[in-house]
Design an enzyme around this catalytic site. Structure first.
Site, PDB file in Angstrom:
ATOM      1  N   GLU A  57      78.609  98.074 -68.265  1.00 57.51           N
ATOM      2  CA  GLU A  57      79.213  99.363 -68.608  1.00 57.51           C
ATOM      3  C   GLU A  57      78.391 100.080 -69.674  1.00 57.51           C
ATOM      4  O   GLU A  57      78.206 101.299 -69.627  1.00 57.51           O
ATOM      5  CB  GLU A  57      80.639  99.151 -69.143  1.00 57.51           C
ATOM      6  CG  GLU A  57      81.597  98.470 -68.168  1.00 57.51           C
ATOM      7  CD  GLU A  57      81.546  96.951 -68.219  1.00 57.51           C
ATOM      8  OE1 GLU A  57      80.467  96.384 -68.506  1.00 57.51           O
ATOM      9  OE2 GLU A  57      82.586  96.330 -67.955  1.00 57.51           O
ATOM     10  N   CYS A  84      85.225  93.777 -70.302  1.00 56.74           N
ATOM     11  CA  CYS A  84      85.649  92.687 -71.186  1.00 56.74           C
ATOM     12  C   CYS A  84      86.534  93.203 -72.319  1.00 56.74           C
ATOM     13  O   CYS A  84      86.496  94.377 -72.694  1.00 56.74           O
ATOM     14  CB  CYS A  84      84.450  91.897 -71.706  1.00 56.74           C
ATOM     15  SG  CYS A  84      83.327  92.847 -72.720  1.00 56.74           S
ATOM     16  N   THR A 204      64.762  59.760 -53.543  1.00 60.42           N
ATOM     17  CA  THR A 204      64.002  60.985 -53.268  1.00 60.42           C
ATOM     18  C   THR A 204      62.976  61.199 -54.375  1.00 60.42           C
ATOM     19  O   THR A 204      61.819  61.543 -54.111  1.00 60.42           O
ATOM     20  CB  THR A 204      64.960  62.197 -53.180  1.00 60.42           C
ATOM     21  OG1 THR A 204      65.863  61.961 -52.110  1.00 60.42           O
ATOM     22  CG2 THR A 204      64.210  63.489 -52.936  1.00 60.42           C
ATOM     23  N   ASP A 208      59.317  61.143 -52.854  1.00 60.41           N
ATOM     24  CA  ASP A 208      58.714  62.479 -52.724  1.00 60.41           C
ATOM     25  C   ASP A 208      57.951  62.916 -53.979  1.00 60.41           C
ATOM     26  O   ASP A 208      57.170  63.844 -53.912  1.00 60.41           O
ATOM     27  CB  ASP A 208      59.799  63.535 -52.443  1.00 60.41           C
ATOM     28  CG  ASP A 208      60.384  63.419 -51.046  1.00 60.41           C
ATOM     29  OD1 ASP A 208      59.941  62.527 -50.302  1.00 60.41           O
ATOM     30  OD2 ASP A 208      61.282  64.214 -50.709  1.00 60.41           O
ATOM     31  N   ARG A 215      57.704  77.318 -57.756  1.00 62.56           N
ATOM     32  CA  ARG A 215      56.368  77.927 -57.822  1.00 62.56           C
ATOM     33  C   ARG A 215      56.099  78.939 -56.716  1.00 62.56           C
ATOM     34  O   ARG A 215      55.199  79.750 -56.845  1.00 62.56           O
ATOM     35  CB  ARG A 215      55.288  76.836 -57.842  1.00 62.56           C
ATOM     36  CG  ARG A 215      55.273  75.948 -56.618  1.00 62.56           C
ATOM     37  CD  ARG A 215      54.475  74.661 -56.862  1.00 62.56           C
ATOM     38  NE  ARG A 215      54.582  73.744 -55.739  1.00 62.56           N
ATOM     39  CZ  ARG A 215      55.632  72.936 -55.529  1.00 62.56           C
ATOM     40  NH1 ARG A 215      56.644  72.939 -56.366  1.00 62.56           N
ATOM     41  NH2 ARG A 215      55.669  72.136 -54.487  1.00 62.56           N
ATOM     42  N   GLY A 291      68.518  62.755 -51.833  1.00 63.38           N
ATOM     43  CA  GLY A 291      68.535  62.598 -50.371  1.00 63.38           C
ATOM     44  C   GLY A 291      69.939  62.438 -49.817  1.00 63.38           C
ATOM     45  O   GLY A 291      70.932  62.733 -50.497  1.00 63.38           O
ATOM     46  N   PRO A 292      70.019  61.919 -48.581  1.00 64.51           N
ATOM     47  CA  PRO A 292      71.306  61.867 -47.892  1.00 64.51           C
ATOM     48  C   PRO A 292      72.368  61.038 -48.614  1.00 64.51           C
ATOM     49  O   PRO A 292      73.544  61.396 -48.579  1.00 64.51           O
ATOM     50  CB  PRO A 292      70.963  61.255 -46.520  1.00 64.51           C
ATOM     51  CG  PRO A 292      69.538  60.836 -46.567  1.00 64.51           C
ATOM     52  CD  PRO A 292      68.887  61.480 -47.734  1.00 64.51           C
TER      53      PRO A 292
HETATM   54  C1  AOF Z   1      81.825  93.058 -68.819  1.00 63.17           C
HETATM   55  N1  AOF Z   1      80.679  93.556 -68.328  1.00 63.17           N
HETATM   56  O1  AOF Z   1      78.605  93.302 -67.569  1.00 63.17           O
HETATM   57  C2  AOF Z   1      79.816  91.367 -68.050  1.00 63.17           C
HETATM   58  C3  AOF Z   1      81.072  90.856 -68.499  1.00 63.17           C
HETATM   59  O2  AOF Z   1      78.899  86.568 -74.258  1.00 63.17           O
HETATM   60  P1  AOF Z   1      79.101  87.956 -73.759  1.00 63.17           P
HETATM   61  O3  AOF Z   1      79.467  88.932 -74.804  1.00 63.17           O
HETATM   62  O4  AOF Z   1      77.944  88.463 -72.914  1.00 63.17           O
HETATM   63  O5  AOF Z   1      80.387  87.911 -72.799  1.00 63.17           O
HETATM   64  C4  AOF Z   1      80.366  87.185 -71.623  1.00 63.17           C
HETATM   65  C5  AOF Z   1      81.703  87.351 -70.931  1.00 63.17           C
HETATM   66  O6  AOF Z   1      81.942  88.730 -70.673  1.00 63.17           O
HETATM   67  C6  AOF Z   1      81.730  86.671 -69.571  1.00 63.17           C
HETATM   68  O7  AOF Z   1      82.199  85.342 -69.664  1.00 63.17           O
HETATM   69  C7  AOF Z   1      82.699  87.556 -68.791  1.00 63.17           C
HETATM   70  O8  AOF Z   1      84.034  87.247 -69.119  1.00 63.17           O
HETATM   71  C8  AOF Z   1      82.371  88.936 -69.334  1.00 63.17           C
HETATM   72  N2  AOF Z   1      81.271  89.525 -68.573  1.00 63.17           N
HETATM   73  N3  AOF Z   1      82.043  91.723 -68.826  1.00 63.17           N
HETATM   74  O9  AOF Z   1      82.679  93.812 -69.258  1.00 63.17           O
HETATM   75  C9  AOF Z   1      79.663  92.780 -67.955  1.00 63.17           C
HETATM   76  N4  AOF Z   1      78.792  90.548 -67.717  1.00 63.17           N
HETATM   77 ZN    ZN Z   2      81.709  93.782 -71.542  1.00 66.42          ZN
END
Ligand code: AOF
Ligand code: ZN
Length: 352
Positions: A57, A84, A204, A208, A215, A291-292
Site C-alpha cells: 500500500e 496490516c 540421495t 547424487d 544456478r 529420494g523416495p
Molecule cells: C500489508 N501489506 O504488503 C504486506 C502485509 O514485519 P512487517 O512489518 O513487514 O509485517 C509483516 C506482516 O504484515 C505479515 O505477517 C502480514 O501479516 C502483513 N503483510 N500487510 O498491509 C503488505 N506484506
Molecule cells: Zn502493511
C-alpha cells in the site's frame, strides 16, 4: 459508487500479478500487491518487494504522480491482502489508508496473522470506509498458500518433487540417473529459487552429491537441509562444504563450521520437529527433493501440501528405485509439458 464484485476482479488480478513479482524475496511474509484506481484509471501501483521493507500500500501511494495526488481520496484501493493493523517493521497500512482519506477498499483475503485478523477491516468500516472483502478469494489463498500455512499450521508449506521415468522409477539404486531434460532443470531451479529451504535424505545426498542451489535460475539460494541421522554423507561432499547456510539433521562432524548447523532431531516425530523449527526460523516453503524413502516419510505423516512430479514420457528404465506412493492424489492437478517431460502438479486446498 458501489460496483459489482465482477467489476473489481481485473484490479485484484492486477494485485496478484504485482504481488508475484516478489516471489522468493519476501518470505515468510505474504505476496501483496496494491492498486489505486480513480474511475477507470489506475493512478498508482505497488507491491511488497523485499522482506522487512515497505508494504504494497505504501509503495502504491508513493507511486502516484504529483498531478494525481489530489485524486487519492476519491480513488479505490485494491489490495489482495487486508492492510496490516500492527507496528511491525513498518507502521500500520490501515493508518495510511485513513490518513490519505481513501473511502473505498477492496480486498481479496483478510490477513490471518493474529496481529491483524480482520481488525483493519473493522477499523476502516468504523471510520466509514466502504470495504469489500473476498474478491477472488480462492486465487488469493492459493497465491499465498505458504504464508497461510505458516501462520495456521506453524510449519512451512511442504512441496514434494521428483522426476520419474515413464515406468515410474526415480533412478537406479546406488547411482545418479538423469531423468529430465536440461530445459526442465531450469524450471526446477526456478522452483528452488522460490523455496526457502530444500531437503534431501542421506542416500540421495551420498549418491547424487547435490549442490542444492539454483544456478540455472536467478534468485536467492535456499537453505540446504540433509537428513543424515546415520552420518553417512561423505565429508568431501558439497553438502558438507560449509559454503552456504545448511542444516544437517544428524551427528556433528569434526572441524570448524560457520554456516552449517548440526541439528539434533528427536526419535519421536522428527519431521514434525524439523518443520516446527523451520517455521520458527521463518522458513515458510520447504521443497523436498528426495529420494523416495524421504518422500514416503513425509507422505506417511501427511506432511505435504503439494506434489510436483516430472515424468520423462520417453524414458523406460525397466528396473530401479520406484517413486513414493500415495493413498490418493491431492485433488487439484495442473499439467504441462517441456519436450518429453510431463509436469504434473497436485495440490491440496490452501490451508486457510
Ligand atoms: C500489508 N501489506 O504488503 C504486506 C502485509 O514485519 P512487517 O512489518 O513487514 O509485517 C509483516 C506482516 O504484515 C505479515 O505477517 C502480514 O501479516 C502483513 N503483510 N500487510 O498491509 C503488505 N506484506
Ligand atoms: Zn502493511
Amino acid at each position: 459508487m458501489t460496483r459489482s464484485a465482477d467489476a473489481h476482479q481485473p484490479y485484484i488480478r492486477r494485485c496478484f500479478d504485482l504481488a508475484r513479482r516478489a516471489t522468493g524475496a519476501v518470505s515468510p511474509n505474504p505476496l501483496v500487491g496494491a492498486v489505486l484506481v480513480h474511475g477507470d484509471r489506475i493512478i498508482g501501483e505497488g507491491w511488497h518487494q523485499r522482506y522487512g521493507q515497505a508494504h504494497a500500500e505504501i509503495n502504491a501511494v508513493a507511486s502516484v504522480s504529483a498531478a494525481d495526488r489530489h485524486l487519492i481520496p476519491a480513488a479505490r484501493l485494491y489490495c489482495n491482502l487486508e492492510p496490516c493493523f500492527h507496528y511491525g517493521k513498518t507502521p500500520p497500512c490501515v493508518d495510511l489508508v485513513l490518513r490519505e482519506g481513501i473511502r473505498q477498499v477492496i480486498i481479496s483475503n483478510t490477513d490471518p496473522n493474529p496481529k491483524v485478523a480482520g481488525q483493519s477491516v473493522q477499523k476502516m468500516c468504523a471510520a466509514g470506509v466502504e470495504v469489500v472483502t473476498g474478491v477472488l478469494e480462492a486465487e488469493g489463498a492459493r497465491l499465498n498458500r505458504a504464508f497461510f500455512t505458516w501462520i495456521s499450521k506453524k510449519r512451512p508449506l511442504v512441496i514434494l518433487k521428483w522426476a520419474q521415468s515413464a515406468d515410474g522409477y526415480v533412478g537406479r539404486a546406488g547411482e545418479q540417473t538423469p531423468i529430465s531434460s536440461l530445459n526442465t532443470q531450469r524450471l526446477t531451479h526456478r522452483w528452488r529459487a522460490a523455496a526457502d529451504a530444500i531437503l534431501v535424505g542421506a542416500h540421495t545426498a551420498r549418491v547424487d552429491n547435490p549442490r542444492l542451489d539454483n544456478r540455472l535460475y536467478p534468485g536467492a539460494a535456499p537453505l540446504r537441509i540433509a537428513l543424515d541421522r546415520g552420518g553417512i554423507i561423505p565429508a568431501g561432499h558439497h553438502l558438507l562444504d560449509d559454503s552456504r547456510p545448511t542444516w544437517i539433521a544428524g551427528p556433528a562432524r569434526p572441524g570448524r563450521f560457520a554456516q552449517t548447523l548440526f541439528v539434533d532431531l528427536p526419535t519421536e516425530n522428527p519431521l514434525e520437529n524439523l518443520l516446527e523449527r523451520l517455521a520458527e526460523a521463518n522458513y515458510a516453503i520447504l521443497y523436498v527433493e528426495g529420494g523416495p524413502a524421504t518422500h514416503q516419510s513425509f507422505i506417511d505423516r501427511g506432511l505435504f501440501d503439494e506434489l510436483r512430479i516430472i515424468t520423462n514420457t520417453e524414458l523406460y528404465l525397466g528396473d530401479g528405485l520406484p517413486a513414493a506412493t500415495l493413498p490418493a492424489r491431492p485433488p487439484h492437478r495442473e499439467s504441462s509439458r517441456i519436450g518429453a517431460d510431463r509436469i504434473d502438479i497436485f495440490y491440496q486446498e490452501p490451508n486457510r
